[in-house]
Enzyme design. Structure first.
Site, short mmCIF file in Angstrom:
data_model
loop_
_atom_site.label_atom_id
_atom_site.label_comp_id
_atom_site.label_asym_id
_atom_site.label_seq_id
_atom_site.Cartn_x
_atom_site.Cartn_y
_atom_site.Cartn_z
N GLU A 150 8.92 1.64 11.27
CA GLU A 150 10.04 2.57 11.04
C GLU A 150 9.43 3.96 11.05
O GLU A 150 8.72 4.33 10.11
CB GLU A 150 10.69 2.33 9.68
CG GLU A 150 11.23 0.95 9.43
CD GLU A 150 12.52 0.71 10.16
OE1 GLU A 150 13.10 1.66 10.72
OE2 GLU A 150 12.96 -0.45 10.17
N LYS A 171 0.88 -1.20 0.00
CA LYS A 171 0.00 0.00 0.00
C LYS A 171 0.90 1.22 0.00
O LYS A 171 1.33 1.70 1.05
CB LYS A 171 -0.89 -0.04 1.24
CG LYS A 171 -2.25 0.60 1.08
CD LYS A 171 -2.24 2.08 0.74
CE LYS A 171 -1.95 2.94 1.93
NZ LYS A 171 -1.71 4.35 1.54
N GLY A 214 1.76 5.02 13.04
CA GLY A 214 2.33 3.81 13.64
C GLY A 214 1.52 3.36 14.85
O GLY A 214 1.25 2.16 15.04
N SER A 258 4.74 7.96 9.84
CA SER A 258 4.75 8.80 11.04
C SER A 258 4.44 7.99 12.30
O SER A 258 3.80 6.93 12.24
CB SER A 258 3.70 9.90 10.89
OG SER A 258 2.42 9.31 10.77
N GLU A 281 9.43 16.47 15.17
CA GLU A 281 9.84 16.22 13.79
C GLU A 281 9.05 17.15 12.88
O GLU A 281 7.83 17.25 12.97
CB GLU A 281 9.54 14.77 13.41
CG GLU A 281 10.03 14.46 12.02
CD GLU A 281 9.65 13.07 11.54
OE1 GLU A 281 8.49 12.69 11.66
OE2 GLU A 281 10.55 12.38 11.02
N CYS A 288 13.63 10.74 7.03
CA CYS A 288 13.39 10.42 8.45
C CYS A 288 14.66 10.59 9.29
O CYS A 288 14.61 10.99 10.44
CB CYS A 288 12.87 9.01 8.57
SG CYS A 288 13.87 7.83 7.67
P1 NAD Z 1 2.16 8.89 7.23
O1 NAD Z 1 2.29 8.17 8.51
O2 NAD Z 1 1.24 10.03 7.15
O3 NAD Z 1 1.66 7.86 6.10
C1 NAD Z 1 2.35 6.66 5.85
C2 NAD Z 1 1.42 5.65 5.22
O4 NAD Z 1 0.40 5.29 6.15
C3 NAD Z 1 0.71 6.13 3.98
O5 NAD Z 1 0.74 5.09 3.03
C4 NAD Z 1 -0.71 6.39 4.46
O6 NAD Z 1 -1.68 6.27 3.46
C5 NAD Z 1 -0.86 5.30 5.49
N1 NAD Z 1 -1.90 5.54 6.51
C6 NAD Z 1 -2.47 6.71 6.88
N2 NAD Z 1 -3.37 6.47 7.88
C7 NAD Z 1 -3.35 5.14 8.13
C8 NAD Z 1 -4.03 4.30 9.06
N3 NAD Z 1 -4.92 4.77 9.92
N4 NAD Z 1 -3.73 2.98 9.06
C9 NAD Z 1 -2.81 2.47 8.21
N5 NAD Z 1 -2.16 3.21 7.30
C10 NAD Z 1 -2.42 4.54 7.26
O7 NAD Z 1 3.64 9.25 6.80
P2 NAD Z 1 4.14 10.06 5.53
O8 NAD Z 1 3.66 11.46 5.68
O9 NAD Z 1 3.84 9.31 4.28
O10 NAD Z 1 5.74 9.99 5.73
C11 NAD Z 1 6.39 10.84 6.61
C12 NAD Z 1 6.72 10.14 7.90
O11 NAD Z 1 7.39 8.93 7.65
C13 NAD Z 1 7.65 10.95 8.77
O12 NAD Z 1 7.26 10.88 10.12
C14 NAD Z 1 9.00 10.25 8.58
O13 NAD Z 1 9.91 10.42 9.61
C15 NAD Z 1 8.57 8.85 8.43
N6 NAD Z 1 9.60 8.06 7.73
C16 NAD Z 1 10.34 7.17 8.44
C17 NAD Z 1 11.34 6.43 7.82
C18 NAD Z 1 12.14 5.41 8.59
O14 NAD Z 1 12.71 4.52 7.97
N7 NAD Z 1 12.21 5.47 9.89
C19 NAD Z 1 11.58 6.60 6.47
C20 NAD Z 1 10.81 7.52 5.77
C21 NAD Z 1 9.81 8.24 6.42
#
Ligand code: NAD
Length: 497
Positions: free
Chosen positions: A265, A190, A247, A243, A399, A300
């Site tokens: 992650e 997804k 998570g 995020s 962040e 991240c």
């Molecule tokens: P996000 O958490 O908003 O979305 C991530 C994914 O989760 C998307 O595919 C989204 O559609 C999905 N999602 C949204 N609501 C959900 C729910 N209720 N249940 C399941 N899935 C759901 O994150 P983003 O804005 O896409 O990315 C930015 C974040 O990702 C930042 O916090 C960044 O630090 C983190 N990040 C971490 C790493 C790492 O390896 N640690 C790498 C890249 C990004």
């Protein structure tokens, strides 16, 4: 370079190749018929329309993945055959690397060089690495006594749901697809709604490479599709990058459904500690600026807190400000530009809101990106650098996921370690010093999964990647990642003689 720029411009007008979900080996729309537009942050234009999948589509995808798993057409395939498929897949992606990089850049604004080298290039390298590993992994045997021996086997979990962020989807996707697939699992991918196009093409190329139908599904959409996957009773594991807020929701959904395994992650607020005895302060400044601002701070592990030893602070900050101010901002498809836009309008508004909060807290900006003239269409921002003497201020704690660096100061390494460890995150850290004693002292005490010393290295598939504390748990990359997608099974054999 001019020929490459011309080719990039040509590719930028090519329609995205794959704009449907992939379920059971077939391209599909959402059962509801709903769609959403893909808006390019380069200029705000719609470049595609994608199916907005919901629980019904996720259920179809999970059912297909389960059927593929139960059929053993992938799980039962000899590892050397799985290897061939994954290696062929990597080569199909490599053959389209520039096309895919341009698509990624248009979809979410990553500068084209980074999209080609890091996102697509590293995705290819990751799939090659795991493909090669497929037939070189053995399990264990324990001789319990003269009559009894036990095989301790890794068994694939079954159906893995992978939920991705938008900031480097091909690369992060490959970190999950590689180990989960070579272990014999089936998957439902997804991607994020802001960056799905490259993932869809990668999933289509997997079929072309010979991956059996149903082994890798891709569903598009946002939180509704993600939540349906996380809460599904027939998904065995969710591997998530994104995020901390989402998570948490995923852990809750896993607990409330079938207790599926979860690996997270999440975000970071990585500290970058610069000691006065750094081997090369100029190099430290250059690397710090590239790592921090390279993808507009949307990484991240970006070193968003710069901790500088007081006696060199002003000199070092001047250099960092000058370098950041000199970065060229504009269309990410232009090879001459260093920085593109941030991913979308609401992300830009959120970042500007954080900067306005800092103004109200009285934080001084040594570089204020708001003062820079930027392209009038699209979601562009210039780097900002705040200087604070309060490690608890909001800019130093939260962040931001945008081009905002916070500089803090310290006198000695123990103060630096205390500041570095003083957030809820624990993803990355860096230290610059030519004193081995200082480096080891700090590296052992820093609570972070990845610690770069004097520049370290960019991401490499050989090393595990992930965080401590609220940066999540579980590791992507390296052979360790395979364990997330398997469980151990004992087969205990008694001989009658
Ligand atoms: P996000 O958490 O908003 O979305 C991530 C994914 O989760 C998307 O595919 C989204 O559609 C999905 N999602 C949204 N609501 C959900 C729910 N209720 N249940 C399941 N899935 C759901 O994150 P983003 O804005 O896409 O990315 C930015 C974040 O990702 C930042 O916090 C960044 O630090 C983190 N990040 C971490 C790493 C790492 O390896 N640690 C790498 C890249 C990004």
């Amino acid at each position: 370079m001019q020929a490459k720029q011309l080719e990039i411009s040509r590719l930028a007008s090519v329609a995205p190749p794959t704009v449907q979900a992939i379920i059971d080996g077939r391209l599909m729309n959402a059962a509801s018929g709903k769609t959403f537009p893909v808006i390019s942050p380069i200029d705000g234009a719609a470049i595609a329309v994608l199916p907005e999948c919901d629980a019904a589509d996720v259920d179809r995808a999970v059912t297909g993945a389960r059927a593929a798993f139960e059929s053993r057409r992938w799980a039962g395939m000899p590892p050397k055959m799985r290897k061939r498929v994954v290696l062929a897949w990597a080569e199909l992606i490599a053959a389209e690397a520039l096309e895919l990089a341009v698509l990624e850049s248009r979809d979410m604004g990553m500068p084209i060089r980074m999209a080609e080298d890091l996102d697509i290039g590293f995705a290819v390298e990751t799939l090659r690495w795991y493909g090669e590993a497929a037939d070189k992994i053995y399990d264990e045997l324990a001789n319990l006594d003269d009559q009894v021996s036990a095989l301790i086997m890794r068994a694939p979990l079954g159906v893995i749901g992978a939920i991705l962020p938008w900031n480097a989807p091909a690369m992060i996707g490959a970190w999950k697809l590689g180990p989960a697939l070579i272990a014999g699992n089936s998957m439902v991918l997804k991607p994020a709604e802001d960056a799905s196009l490259v993932c869809l093409r990668m999933a289509e190329l997997a079929l072309k490479a010979g991956m059996p139908e149903g082994v890798l599904q891709a569903v598009t959409g946002g939180g509704e599709a993600g939540a349906a996957l996380a809460g599904h009773m027939d998904v065995d594991c969710i591997t998530f990058t994104g995020s901390a807020e989402v998570g948490r929701k995923i852990m809750t959904a896993a607990a409330a459904s079938n207790l599926k395994r979860v690996s997270l992650e999440l975000g970071g607020k990585s500290a970058n500690i610069v000691m006065a005895d750094a081997p090369d302060l100029g190099m430290a400044a250059a690397v710090s600026v590239d790592f921090m601002f390279g993808h507009q701070g949307q990484v991240c592990e970006a070193p968003t807190r710069l901790l500088v030893q007081r006696k060199v602070r002003d000199r070092f900050v001047d250099e960092v400000v000058a370098r950041a101010d000199a970065l060229r901002i504009g269309n990410p498809l232009d090879l001459a530009n260093n920085l593109g836009p941030v991913v979308n309008g609401s992300q830009r508004d959120m970042i500007l809101g954080r900067i306005a909060d800092a103004d109200r807290e009285g934080i001084r900006f040594a570089l204020d990106g708001r003062a820079k003239t930027l392209p009038s269409t699209g979601f562009y921002m210039a780097p900002s650098i705040a200087v604070s003497n309060n490690p608890r201020c909001s800019l130093a704690q939260e962040e931001i996921f945008g081009p905002v660096l916070t500089v803090l100061e310290f006198d000695d390494i123990d103060e630096a370690i205390r500041i570095a460890n003083g957030t809820r995150y624990g993803l990355g850290a860096s230290i610059w010093s030519s004193n081995l004693d200082t480096v080891f002292h700090a590296a052992k005490r820093l609570v972070a999964g990845n610690i770069n010393v004097n520049g370290g290295t960019g991401p490499v598939v050989e090393l595990p990647f992930g965080g401590f504390k609220e940066s999540g748990f579980g590791r992507d990359r390296s052979l360790h990642a395979i364990d997330k997608y398997c469980d151990l099974k004992n087969i205990i054999i008694r001989s009658s003689r």
